[in-house]
Write a protein that holds these residues in place. Structure first.
Motif, PDB file in Angstrom:
ATOM      1  N   LEU A 330      85.042 144.200 -56.722  1.00  0.00           N
ATOM      2  CA  LEU A 330      86.291 143.857 -56.046  1.00  0.00           C
ATOM      3  C   LEU A 330      86.073 143.734 -54.545  1.00  0.00           C
ATOM      4  O   LEU A 330      86.561 142.788 -53.905  1.00  0.00           O
ATOM      5  CB  LEU A 330      87.348 144.919 -56.344  1.00  0.00           C
ATOM      6  N   TRP A 331      85.346 144.670 -53.958  1.00  0.00           N
ATOM      7  CA  TRP A 331      85.050 144.634 -52.523  1.00  0.00           C
ATOM      8  C   TRP A 331      84.338 143.341 -52.146  1.00  0.00           C
ATOM      9  O   TRP A 331      84.725 142.639 -51.209  1.00  0.00           O
ATOM     10  CB  TRP A 331      84.214 145.851 -52.157  1.00  0.00           C
ATOM     11  N   TYR A 332      83.302 142.999 -52.888  1.00  0.00           N
ATOM     12  CA  TYR A 332      82.520 141.805 -52.575  1.00  0.00           C
ATOM     13  C   TYR A 332      83.350 140.538 -52.768  1.00  0.00           C
ATOM     14  O   TYR A 332      83.305 139.617 -51.945  1.00  0.00           O
ATOM     15  CB  TYR A 332      81.261 141.779 -53.449  1.00  0.00           C
ATOM     16  N   GLN A 333      84.125 140.462 -53.839  1.00  0.00           N
ATOM     17  CA  GLN A 333      84.930 139.269 -54.076  1.00  0.00           C
ATOM     18  C   GLN A 333      85.982 139.085 -52.979  1.00  0.00           C
ATOM     19  O   GLN A 333      86.251 137.963 -52.541  1.00  0.00           O
ATOM     20  CB  GLN A 333      85.612 139.351 -55.447  1.00  0.00           C
ATOM     21  N   ILE A 334      86.574 140.191 -52.519  1.00  0.00           N
ATOM     22  CA  ILE A 334      87.586 140.092 -51.461  1.00  0.00           C
ATOM     23  C   ILE A 334      86.951 139.654 -50.148  1.00  0.00           C
ATOM     24  O   ILE A 334      87.429 138.725 -49.484  1.00  0.00           O
ATOM     25  CB  ILE A 334      88.326 141.432 -51.313  1.00  0.00           C
ATOM     26  N   VAL A 335      85.858 140.301 -49.753  1.00  0.00           N
ATOM     27  CA  VAL A 335      85.168 139.909 -48.522  1.00  0.00           C
ATOM     28  C   VAL A 335      84.699 138.458 -48.620  1.00  0.00           C
ATOM     29  O   VAL A 335      84.731 137.709 -47.633  1.00  0.00           O
ATOM     30  CB  VAL A 335      83.981 140.854 -48.248  1.00  0.00           C
ATOM     31  N   GLY A 336      84.315 138.062 -49.827  1.00  0.00           N
ATOM     32  CA  GLY A 336      83.819 136.698 -50.034  1.00  0.00           C
ATOM     33  C   GLY A 336      84.829 135.614 -49.750  1.00  0.00           C
ATOM     34  O   GLY A 336      84.462 134.446 -49.556  1.00  0.00           O
ATOM     35  N   ALA A 347      83.382 133.056 -36.698  1.00  0.00           N
ATOM     36  CA  ALA A 347      83.052 134.210 -37.527  1.00  0.00           C
ATOM     37  C   ALA A 347      84.292 134.644 -38.286  1.00  0.00           C
ATOM     38  O   ALA A 347      85.415 134.550 -37.787  1.00  0.00           O
ATOM     39  CB  ALA A 347      82.520 135.364 -36.680  1.00  0.00           C
ATOM     40  N   GLY A 348      84.079 135.120 -39.496  1.00  0.00           N
ATOM     41  CA  GLY A 348      85.180 135.703 -40.246  1.00  0.00           C
ATOM     42  C   GLY A 348      85.324 137.175 -39.893  1.00  0.00           C
ATOM     43  O   GLY A 348      84.339 137.850 -39.587  1.00  0.00           O
ATOM     44  N   TRP A 349      86.545 137.652 -39.911  1.00  0.00           N
ATOM     45  CA  TRP A 349      86.814 139.065 -39.628  1.00  0.00           C
ATOM     46  C   TRP A 349      87.177 139.772 -40.923  1.00  0.00           C
ATOM     47  O   TRP A 349      88.004 139.278 -41.706  1.00  0.00           O
ATOM     48  CB  TRP A 349      87.979 139.219 -38.653  1.00  0.00           C
ATOM     49  N   VAL A 350      86.579 140.943 -41.125  1.00  0.00           N
ATOM     50  CA  VAL A 350      86.937 141.810 -42.242  1.00  0.00           C
ATOM     51  C   VAL A 350      87.473 143.098 -41.635  1.00  0.00           C
ATOM     52  O   VAL A 350      86.720 143.887 -41.055  1.00  0.00           O
ATOM     53  CB  VAL A 350      85.732 142.105 -43.151  1.00  0.00           C
ATOM     54  N   VAL A 351      88.787 143.292 -41.730  1.00  0.00           N
ATOM     55  CA  VAL A 351      89.444 144.468 -41.159  1.00  0.00           C
ATOM     56  C   VAL A 351      89.753 145.419 -42.313  1.00  0.00           C
ATOM     57  O   VAL A 351      90.593 145.137 -43.168  1.00  0.00           O
ATOM     58  CB  VAL A 351      90.742 144.074 -40.418  1.00  0.00           C
ATOM     59  N   ASP A 352      89.033 146.531 -42.335  1.00  0.00           N
ATOM     60  CA  ASP A 352      89.125 147.475 -43.454  1.00  0.00           C
ATOM     61  C   ASP A 352      89.899 148.713 -43.025  1.00  0.00           C
ATOM     62  O   ASP A 352      89.513 149.406 -42.078  1.00  0.00           O
ATOM     63  CB  ASP A 352      87.711 147.849 -43.910  1.00  0.00           C
ATOM     64  N   LEU A 353      90.968 149.004 -43.736  1.00  0.00           N
ATOM     65  CA  LEU A 353      91.844 150.122 -43.377  1.00  0.00           C
ATOM     66  C   LEU A 353      91.666 151.338 -44.281  1.00  0.00           C
ATOM     67  O   LEU A 353      92.375 152.328 -44.104  1.00  0.00           O
ATOM     68  CB  LEU A 353      93.315 149.678 -43.433  1.00  0.00           C
ATOM     69  N   PHE A 360      80.607 150.990 -49.211  1.00  0.00           N
ATOM     70  CA  PHE A 360      79.749 149.958 -49.785  1.00  0.00           C
ATOM     71  C   PHE A 360      78.808 149.285 -48.782  1.00  0.00           C
ATOM     72  O   PHE A 360      77.839 148.651 -49.173  1.00  0.00           O
ATOM     73  CB  PHE A 360      80.597 148.866 -50.441  1.00  0.00           C
ATOM     74  N   GLY A 361      79.111 149.382 -47.488  1.00  0.00           N
ATOM     75  CA  GLY A 361      78.322 148.655 -46.505  1.00  0.00           C
ATOM     76  C   GLY A 361      78.789 147.218 -46.373  1.00  0.00           C
ATOM     77  O   GLY A 361      79.728 146.777 -47.035  1.00  0.00           O
ATOM     78  N   GLU A 362      78.143 146.482 -45.483  1.00  0.00           N
ATOM     79  CA  GLU A 362      78.442 145.061 -45.303  1.00  0.00           C
ATOM     80  C   GLU A 362      77.793 144.265 -46.428  1.00  0.00           C
ATOM     81  O   GLU A 362      76.723 144.641 -46.928  1.00  0.00           O
ATOM     82  CB  GLU A 362      77.929 144.590 -43.936  1.00  0.00           C
ATOM     83  N   VAL A 363      78.425 143.155 -46.815  1.00  0.00           N
ATOM     84  CA  VAL A 363      77.909 142.418 -47.968  1.00  0.00           C
ATOM     85  C   VAL A 363      76.526 141.826 -47.704  1.00  0.00           C
ATOM     86  O   VAL A 363      75.756 141.610 -48.640  1.00  0.00           O
ATOM     87  CB  VAL A 363      78.884 141.318 -48.448  1.00  0.00           C
ATOM     88  N   LYS A 364      76.179 141.598 -46.442  1.00  0.00           N
ATOM     89  CA  LYS A 364      74.838 141.080 -46.142  1.00  0.00           C
ATOM     90  C   LYS A 364      73.755 142.086 -46.514  1.00  0.00           C
ATOM     91  O   LYS A 364      72.585 141.719 -46.676  1.00  0.00           O
ATOM     92  CB  LYS A 364      74.711 140.713 -44.661  1.00  0.00           C
ATOM     93  N   VAL A 378      71.318 146.486 -57.994  1.00  0.00           N
ATOM     94  CA  VAL A 378      71.870 146.101 -56.698  1.00  0.00           C
ATOM     95  C   VAL A 378      71.767 147.304 -55.764  1.00  0.00           C
ATOM     96  O   VAL A 378      72.123 148.426 -56.129  1.00  0.00           O
ATOM     97  CB  VAL A 378      73.343 145.653 -56.819  1.00  0.00           C
ATOM     98  N   TYR A 379      71.258 147.039 -54.559  1.00  0.00           N
ATOM     99  CA  TYR A 379      71.111 148.067 -53.537  1.00  0.00           C
ATOM    100  C   TYR A 379      71.897 147.666 -52.291  1.00  0.00           C
ATOM    101  O   TYR A 379      72.143 146.489 -52.039  1.00  0.00           O
ATOM    102  CB  TYR A 379      69.645 148.241 -53.137  1.00  0.00           C
ATOM    103  N   SER A 380      72.270 148.666 -51.494  1.00  0.00           N
ATOM    104  CA  SER A 380      72.835 148.449 -50.167  1.00  0.00           C
ATOM    105  C   SER A 380      72.259 149.503 -49.238  1.00  0.00           C
ATOM    106  O   SER A 380      72.429 150.703 -49.486  1.00  0.00           O
ATOM    107  CB  SER A 380      74.366 148.552 -50.196  1.00  0.00           C
ATOM    108  N   ASN A 381      71.537 149.043 -48.203  1.00  0.00           N
ATOM    109  CA  ASN A 381      70.911 149.969 -47.251  1.00  0.00           C
ATOM    110  C   ASN A 381      70.100 151.043 -47.977  1.00  0.00           C
ATOM    111  O   ASN A 381      70.223 152.240 -47.720  1.00  0.00           O
ATOM    112  CB  ASN A 381      71.977 150.621 -46.355  1.00  0.00           C
ATOM    113  N   ASN A 382      69.263 150.580 -48.920  1.00  0.00           N
ATOM    114  CA  ASN A 382      68.345 151.443 -49.681  1.00  0.00           C
ATOM    115  C   ASN A 382      69.048 152.407 -50.628  1.00  0.00           C
ATOM    116  O   ASN A 382      68.423 153.304 -51.186  1.00  0.00           O
ATOM    117  CB  ASN A 382      67.433 152.239 -48.736  1.00  0.00           C
TER     118      ASN A 382
END
Length: 390
Positions: A330-336, A347-353, A360-364, A378-382
């Motif tokens: 859900l996080w990735y699909q929304i940021v996507g 640049a796109g802005w992702v404002v997380d409240l 989860f970290g940034e999708v990159k 799937v990994y994020s920041n190791n």
């Protein structure tokens, strides 16, 4: 019409065609392409090249329309749509279908040798329409997905995200091609994203309770935390700031993702012109709102539980994540929704409240890693996010 595919799209298509046409391969394959990476073009190119009957499943009418339009630009002949929601039920050499329409007429598709499945992670390997349909056919299947994992829960092992080639049973058993999100960002095929973590004062994630199957937070605990800190007022304040920034350029469109209707309603009461889109919104009204949003006539759309996939608006530059979640997909699909590039978007802005960036970290930073013997994760920041217990 010949379309110039990007290198990775051509590579994905090459792998898929070779896989489908190899008679020695009896299992099904998976292609992983990031959100915004152009799966529609890959699907169209594969279908055009195999020179045989190809059935293409799409999970919604919006995605079906997008995929069919791309197919028409590559090969407008021998293509059809089989979907009740679109008012068309025709079968051709290349047929785009929704599973809900095809499941009751399986016999009409027995001659199809190849099947492509968009949003392949939606296929439940244990039960459901996809499983029933595939069991009735002798065909080779390739799935495509940006989020190749499914939530799995059991009393003995708890809850975890499982990579879909590692479920037992599984529909797709081999990753035949994948490209990393960071690779497409580095190549300029995805938009740069700026992240802003803006938790409200007093927000305490420890107050959120996990539901009985360990998959996400309970409605009751989220509502209690919202009301304790007046999350509704904070959300209105943030959106008003985004609409009237003290410096910089005003955002072109603000798409707010909420969990409940109450937050969305507060926005409409406080910010003139805000519209709500939810699962209860009639189809024609939803289409009207989204067209007005894209045209700049509606400045803010509050979205309750929809628009996570199939909403194609490259100019969208601002996402407000106004809901906590334990769901990586859900996080990735929304940021996507903001990651598609556009010439007018720096640049796109992702404002997380709600602490999702920390979770989860940034999708990159999301990476697909082959642990050997097909043990993809799937990994994020190791930190491993799939095939580990919550």
């Amino acid at each position: 019409m010949e379309i110039q595919l990007r290198d990775y799209q051509k590579a994905a298509s090459d792998k898929a065609v070779a896989f489908l046409l190899n008679p020695r391969i009896k299992h099904n394959g998976l292609i992983v392409i990031p959100t915004g990476g152009g799966k529609s073009w890959i699907i169209a190119d594969i279908a055009n090249r195999v020179n045989d009957n190809v059935l293409i499943f799409c999970p919604s009418r919006e995605i079906l329309i997008q995929n069919y339009e791309k197919m028409q630009k590559i090969c407008p002949f021998d293509c059809s749509v089989y979907s009740a929601s679109l008012g068309q039920k025709q079968i051709a050499k290349i047929t785009f279908a929704t599973i809900g329409s095809a499941i009751n007429h399986k016999e009409l598709f027995n001659h199809f040798k190849y099947v492509l499945v968009d949003e392949a992670h939606l296929c439940n390997p244990k039960e459901g329409m996809y499983k029933e349909f595939f069991q009735s056919m002798r065909c080779k299947i390739i799935g495509l997905s940006a989020t190749p994992y499914r939530l799995s829960s059991s009393r003995d092992f708890g809850s975890m995200l499982k990579f879909i080639t590692r479920t037992r049973p599984c529909i797709f058993s081999e990753v035949i091609y994948q490209v990393q999100i960071s690779t497409l960002l580095d190549m300029g095929y995805l938009a740069k994203l700026d992240y802003y973590a803006m938790n409200p004062i007093g927000w305490n994630e420890l107050n959120l309770k996990v539901n009985t199957n360990g998959t996400d937070y309970t409605d009751k605990s989220v509502i209690r935390e919202y009301e304790r800190i007046d999350f509704y007022g904070f959300l209105v304040h943030i959106v008003q700031r985004l609409m009237n920034p003290k410096s910089g350029v005003r955002r072109k469109g603000i798409l707010v993702f909420t969990r409940f209707l109450k937050e969305a309603e507060r926005l409409t009461w406080s910010i003139p012109g805000t519209a709500i889109v939810s699962g209860e919104t009639p189809k024609k009204e939803r289409e009207r709102v989204l067209e007005a949003f894209k045209a700049g006539e509606i400045p803010v759309v509050a979205n309750v539980g929809v628009l996570t996939t199939g909403f194609d608006y490259p100019e969208l530059d601002t996402i407000v994540m106004a809901r906590p979640t334990m769901s990586l997909a859900l996080w990735y699909q929304i940021v996507g929704r903001a990651i598609r590039p556009h010439p007018n978007k720096e640049a796109g802005w992702v404002v997380d409240l709600c602490g999702n960036i920390k979770r989860f970290g940034e999708v990159k930073d999301l990476r697909l890693v082959d642990g050997g013997n097909g043990k993809w994760a799937v990994y994020s920041n190791n930190r491993q996010l799939t095939n580990v217990r919550f």
